[in-house]
Design an enzyme around this catalytic site. Structure first.
Site, PDB file in Angstrom:
ATOM      1  CE  LYS A   8      22.310 -14.414 -12.463  1.00 13.96           C
ATOM      2  NZ  LYS A   8      21.709 -15.018 -11.247  1.00 13.96           N
TER       3      LYS A   8
ATOM      4  CG  ASP B 126      22.950 -15.779  -7.171  1.00 17.86           C
ATOM      5  OD1 ASP B 126      22.608 -14.609  -6.907  1.00 17.86           O
ATOM      6  OD2 ASP B 126      22.827 -16.287  -8.296  1.00 17.86           O
TER       7      ASP B 126
END
Length: 275
Positions: free
Chosen positions: A65, A100
């Site tokens: 990420k 997210d």
């Protein structure tokens, strides 16, 4: 055919192919979604040739990420969180975001509509990557006091520097005091997950009508969420977050904003280990 994938090392554990595959079938899209296991040392080259591999975009999972953020053109949300979990090709440019936040906020909105009008004080356990997404979402929704609790206090202090004066760093011993009158409690750690140490927190002191969220979804109902339900609090779990974080990527890749359905959720629930 338009295709997307989830990239990780490993990646075969990901439920994303099943999740996105459900929508591809439901909306009769000429598309596909796969998983790609890519070693960290091979990740930059893979992204550089994403289109050559047949993909218009990708979800990114551990451990890529932060590298995905560096290798793409991130939006303000991804830059603020310091990690990218969604990539898409835009006229040859590799762009990125972090959904997210969408997942956490979308799950809360579904579990407790209007929660943000009632919550003035929130307690967030953990100061890792998931915690950054949670705190960003709470700041965005205007929560006035966000208490970030972490065993390493300096990491909680860094959250205040990153996200501003509404964030208040705290130590683990402060939790009972902070919960008194709090309207929202979020566990953004792995505590309580299958195979991890238990999370011994009593949400009892929280105000009436409070909401408790846990990013863990194995088990689906953690000890924390079970205790919250006994108190009559609204709850949100990690599976709901997983479902809602997938909405925007699907729209970016396939041009349709999908609906999270009970049937889809039940399909993923059946895939979660029961012991």
């Amino acid at each position: 055919m338009r295709a997307a994938c989830v990239i990780g090392w490993p990646a075969k554990h990901s439920r994303s192919p099943k999740l996105h595959g459900y929508w591809i079938e439901r909306y009769k899209i000429d598309g596909n979604y796969k998983y790609e296991e890519v070693r960290p040392e091979d990740f930059p080259a893979f992204l550089k040739n994403l289109e050559g591999h047949g993909y218009i975009g990708a979800n990114i999972t551990i451990p890529h990420k932060e590298m995905a953020l560096k290798l793409s053109e991130p939006d303000a949300r991804a830059r603020a969180i310091g990690a990218a979990n969604t990539l898409w090709l835009d006229k040859g440019r590799l762009r990125s975001t972090n959904t997210d936040v969408d997942g956490f906020i979308g799950a809360l909105d579904a579990a407790a509509p209007g929660w943000d009008k009632r919550v003035a004080s929130a307690v967030v356990l953990g100061a890792g990557g998931a915690g950054r997404a949670v705190v960003y979402g709470l700041v965005e929704r205007g929560v006035k006091a966000i208490h970030v609790v972490n065993r390493t206090y300096e990491k909680a202090v860094a959250f205040r520097e990153r996200f501003g004066p509404s964030v208040h760093p705290a130590r683990w011993d402060d939790v009972p005091r902070l919960l008194a009158g709090a309207g929202l409690l979020v566990n953004s750690t792995s505590l309580g997950m299958k195979g991890q140490p238990a999370l011994e927190i009593d949400p009892g002191p929280m105000k009436a009508g409070a909401v408790v969220a846990d990013i863990v979804y194995v088990p689906l109902k953690t000890k924390l969420l079970a205790a919250a339900e006994k108190r009559g609090f609204k709850t949100s779990n990690g599976l709901d977050m997983l479902l809602h974080q997938a909405v925007r990527p699907f729209q970016l890749w396939f041009g349709v904003r999908p609906e999270v359905t009970a049937e889809q959720r039940d399909m993923l629930v059946a895939d979660i280990p029961k012991d």
